[in-house]
Design a protein around this motif. Structure first.
Motif, PDB file in Angstrom:
ATOM      1  N   ARG A  39       0.842  -1.202   0.000  1.00  0.00           N
ATOM      2  CA  ARG A  39       0.000   0.000   0.000  1.00  0.00           C
ATOM      3  C   ARG A  39       0.871   1.244   0.000  1.00  0.00           C
ATOM      4  NH1 ARG A  39      -5.058  -1.280   3.048  1.00  0.00           N
ATOM      5  NH2 ARG A  39      -5.000  -3.503   3.473  1.00  0.00           N
ATOM      6  N   VAL A  40       0.339   2.333  -0.542  1.00  0.00           N
ATOM      7  CA  VAL A  40       1.002   3.635  -0.440  1.00  0.00           C
ATOM      8  C   VAL A  40       0.257   4.416   0.634  1.00  0.00           C
ATOM      9  CG1 VAL A  40       1.642   5.762  -1.612  1.00  0.00           C
ATOM     10  CG2 VAL A  40       1.676   3.595  -2.867  1.00  0.00           C
ATOM     11  N   LEU A  41       0.964   4.733   1.719  1.00  0.00           N
ATOM     12  CA  LEU A  41       0.360   5.347   2.897  1.00  0.00           C
ATOM     13  C   LEU A  41       0.922   6.748   3.111  1.00  0.00           C
ATOM     14  CD1 LEU A  41       0.910   2.222   5.156  1.00  0.00           C
ATOM     15  CD2 LEU A  41      -1.190   2.815   3.935  1.00  0.00           C
ATOM     16  N   ASP A  42       0.062   7.683   3.500  1.00  0.00           N
ATOM     17  CA  ASP A  42       0.495   9.035   3.848  1.00  0.00           C
ATOM     18  C   ASP A  42       0.911   9.070   5.308  1.00  0.00           C
ATOM     19  OD1 ASP A  42      -0.122  10.355   1.362  1.00  0.00           O
ATOM     20  OD2 ASP A  42      -2.238  10.260   1.907  1.00  0.00           O
ATOM     21  N   VAL A  43       1.954   9.841   5.625  1.00  0.00           N
ATOM     22  CA  VAL A  43       2.283  10.080   7.028  1.00  0.00           C
ATOM     23  C   VAL A  43       1.190  10.987   7.579  1.00  0.00           C
ATOM     24  CG1 VAL A  43       3.959  11.092   8.623  1.00  0.00           C
ATOM     25  CG2 VAL A  43       4.753   9.793   6.635  1.00  0.00           C
ATOM     26  N   ASP A  44       0.628  10.605   8.715  1.00  0.00           N
ATOM     27  CA  ASP A  44      -0.512  11.306   9.306  1.00  0.00           C
ATOM     28  C   ASP A  44      -0.044  12.063  10.543  1.00  0.00           C
ATOM     29  OD1 ASP A  44      -3.073  12.152   9.879  1.00  0.00           O
ATOM     30  OD2 ASP A  44      -3.718  10.232  10.726  1.00  0.00           O
ATOM     31  N   GLY A  45       0.274  13.340  10.385  1.00  0.00           N
ATOM     32  CA  GLY A  45       0.728  14.161  11.516  1.00  0.00           C
ATOM     33  C   GLY A  45       2.228  14.108  11.690  1.00  0.00           C
ATOM     34  N   ASP A  46       2.674  14.543  12.853  1.00  0.00           N
ATOM     35  CA  ASP A  46       4.105  14.588  13.147  1.00  0.00           C
ATOM     36  C   ASP A  46       4.663  13.191  13.400  1.00  0.00           C
ATOM     37  OD1 ASP A  46       4.363  17.354  12.948  1.00  0.00           O
ATOM     38  OD2 ASP A  46       3.826  17.658  15.052  1.00  0.00           O
ATOM     39  N   VAL A  47       5.933  13.029  13.131  1.00  0.00           N
ATOM     40  CA  VAL A  47       6.657  11.798  13.431  1.00  0.00           C
ATOM     41  C   VAL A  47       7.136  11.896  14.874  1.00  0.00           C
ATOM     42  CG1 VAL A  47       8.638  10.374  12.804  1.00  0.00           C
ATOM     43  CG2 VAL A  47       7.336  11.572  11.017  1.00  0.00           C
ATOM     44  N   SER A  48       6.860  10.879  15.678  1.00  0.00           N
ATOM     45  CA  SER A  48       7.224  10.899  17.105  1.00  0.00           C
ATOM     46  C   SER A  48       8.571  10.232  17.314  1.00  0.00           C
ATOM     47  CB  SER A  48       6.170  10.161  17.931  1.00  0.00           C
ATOM     48  OG  SER A  48       4.916  10.758  17.775  1.00  0.00           O
ATOM     49  N   ARG A  49       9.464  10.960  17.925  1.00  0.00           N
ATOM     50  CA  ARG A  49      10.782  10.424  18.267  1.00  0.00           C
ATOM     51  C   ARG A  49      10.854  10.363  19.792  1.00  0.00           C
ATOM     52  NH1 ARG A  49      11.216  12.816  13.297  1.00  0.00           N
ATOM     53  NH2 ARG A  49      12.351  11.509  11.822  1.00  0.00           N
ATOM     54  N   TRP A  50      10.800   9.139  20.325  1.00  0.00           N
ATOM     55  CA  TRP A  50      10.724   8.910  21.758  1.00  0.00           C
ATOM     56  C   TRP A  50      12.124   8.886  22.365  1.00  0.00           C
ATOM     57  CZ3 TRP A  50       6.062   8.450  24.329  1.00  0.00           C
ATOM     58  CH2 TRP A  50       4.938   8.392  23.511  1.00  0.00           C
ATOM     59  N   THR A  51      12.244   9.507  23.537  1.00  0.00           N
ATOM     60  CA  THR A  51      13.519   9.510  24.249  1.00  0.00           C
ATOM     61  C   THR A  51      13.338   8.880  25.621  1.00  0.00           C
ATOM     62  OG1 THR A  51      13.127  11.731  25.108  1.00  0.00           O
ATOM     63  CG2 THR A  51      14.385  11.568  23.066  1.00  0.00           C
ATOM     64  N   LEU A  52      14.410   8.328  26.119  1.00  0.00           N
ATOM     65  CA  LEU A  52      14.443   7.746  27.455  1.00  0.00           C
ATOM     66  C   LEU A  52      15.809   8.072  28.029  1.00  0.00           C
ATOM     67  CD1 LEU A  52      12.976   5.958  29.540  1.00  0.00           C
ATOM     68  CD2 LEU A  52      14.046   3.983  28.455  1.00  0.00           C
ATOM     69  N   GLY A  53      15.831   8.797  29.128  1.00  0.00           N
ATOM     70  CA  GLY A  53      17.099   9.196  29.708  1.00  0.00           C
ATOM     71  C   GLY A  53      17.893  10.101  28.775  1.00  0.00           C
ATOM     72  N   GLN A  54      17.226  10.962  28.055  1.00  0.00           N
ATOM     73  CA  GLN A  54      17.794  11.907  27.098  1.00  0.00           C
ATOM     74  C   GLN A  54      18.506  11.236  25.923  1.00  0.00           C
ATOM     75  OE1 GLN A  54      19.966  15.028  29.041  1.00  0.00           O
ATOM     76  NE2 GLN A  54      18.278  15.500  30.416  1.00  0.00           N
ATOM     77  N   ARG A  55      18.148   9.996  25.654  1.00  0.00           N
ATOM     78  CA  ARG A  55      18.673   9.280  24.490  1.00  0.00           C
ATOM     79  C   ARG A  55      17.510   8.833  23.630  1.00  0.00           C
ATOM     80  NH1 ARG A  55      23.203   5.079  26.323  1.00  0.00           N
ATOM     81  NH2 ARG A  55      24.439   5.963  24.658  1.00  0.00           N
ATOM     82  N   HIS A  56      17.750   8.795  22.323  1.00  0.00           N
ATOM     83  CA  HIS A  56      16.698   8.349  21.413  1.00  0.00           C
ATOM     84  C   HIS A  56      16.381   6.883  21.699  1.00  0.00           C
ATOM     85  CE1 HIS A  56      14.257   8.137  17.826  1.00  0.00           C
ATOM     86  NE2 HIS A  56      14.826   6.979  17.567  1.00  0.00           N
ATOM     87  N   HIS A  57      15.112   6.584  21.890  1.00  0.00           N
ATOM     88  CA  HIS A  57      14.703   5.213  22.162  1.00  0.00           C
ATOM     89  C   HIS A  57      14.162   4.534  20.907  1.00  0.00           C
ATOM     90  CE1 HIS A  57      12.333   1.830  23.761  1.00  0.00           C
ATOM     91  NE2 HIS A  57      13.299   1.774  24.647  1.00  0.00           N
ATOM     92  N   HIS A  58      13.157   5.158  20.259  1.00  0.00           N
ATOM     93  CA  HIS A  58      12.613   4.620  19.016  1.00  0.00           C
ATOM     94  C   HIS A  58      11.785   5.698  18.328  1.00  0.00           C
ATOM     95  CE1 HIS A  58       9.057   4.078  21.561  1.00  0.00           C
ATOM     96  NE2 HIS A  58       8.338   3.964  20.438  1.00  0.00           N
ATOM     97  N   THR A  59      11.369   5.429  17.112  1.00  0.00           N
ATOM     98  CA  THR A  59      10.568   6.368  16.328  1.00  0.00           C
ATOM     99  C   THR A  59       9.244   5.704  15.974  1.00  0.00           C
ATOM    100  OG1 THR A  59      12.559   7.370  15.408  1.00  0.00           O
ATOM    101  CG2 THR A  59      10.516   7.741  14.198  1.00  0.00           C
ATOM    102  N   GLU A  60       8.168   6.492  16.024  1.00  0.00           N
ATOM    103  CA  GLU A  60       6.843   6.011  15.637  1.00  0.00           C
ATOM    104  C   GLU A  60       6.204   7.027  14.712  1.00  0.00           C
ATOM    105  OE1 GLU A  60       4.068   4.779  18.622  1.00  0.00           O
ATOM    106  OE2 GLU A  60       5.670   4.076  19.945  1.00  0.00           O
ATOM    107  N   ALA A  61       5.420   6.522  13.771  1.00  0.00           N
ATOM    108  CA  ALA A  61       4.658   7.405  12.883  1.00  0.00           C
ATOM    109  C   ALA A  61       3.320   6.778  12.589  1.00  0.00           C
ATOM    110  CB  ALA A  61       5.419   7.650  11.586  1.00  0.00           C
ATOM    111  N   ARG A  62       2.285   7.597  12.609  1.00  0.00           N
ATOM    112  CA  ARG A  62       0.969   7.142  12.174  1.00  0.00           C
ATOM    113  C   ARG A  62       0.901   7.306  10.664  1.00  0.00           C
ATOM    114  NH1 ARG A  62      -3.864   7.387  15.912  1.00  0.00           N
ATOM    115  NH2 ARG A  62      -2.916   6.874  17.891  1.00  0.00           N
TER     116      ARG A  62
END
Length: 114
Positions: free
Chosen positions: A85-108
């Motif tokens: 499928r071709v999907l549009d990014v819906d809203g902002d891309v979330s970049r999660w941090t834990l202890g001031q370090r990048h933990h993972h990225t999520e996007a709707r």
């Protein structure tokens, strides 16, 4: 490697269309999009909606998640090819941090049909 992050997606990034006065518009030229392959991510179903007004519309939601410690170059104006499928990014891309370090990225992501 866990099976949870076993999918490969392609990020499509299209340049903005320039109007006759030389100004960038919010419209994207998808015929000139660049393609970037991203491996070892997870794309899972998310909330979906249906509208049965004058024209039936189904909006299918998806969620892209990277594995721990991994970020991807993904913008709200991009599209993602996943699961055929071709999907549009819906809203902002979330970049999660834990202890001031990048933990993972999520996007709707979303696909609108109808």
């Amino acid at each position: 490697m866990t099976l949870h992050y076993a999918q490969t997606v392609v990020i499509l990034r299209a340049p903005a269309v320039v109007d006759r006065y030389g100004n960038e518009t919010s419209v994207r030229d998808w015929t000139r999009a660049t393609r970037t392959t991203v491996r070892r991510v997870s794309v899972q179903p998310d909330a979906s909606t249906e509208d049965t007004g004058d024209r039936p519309v189904v909006t299918s939601g998806w969620r892209l998640v990277t594995r721990r410690g991994v970020d991807v170059d993904l913008l709200p104006t991009d599209r993602v090819v996943a699961l055929g499928r071709v999907l549009d990014v819906d809203g902002d891309v979330s970049r999660w941090t834990l202890g001031q370090r990048h933990h993972h990225t999520e996007a709707r992501l979303k696909e609108v049909e109808g």
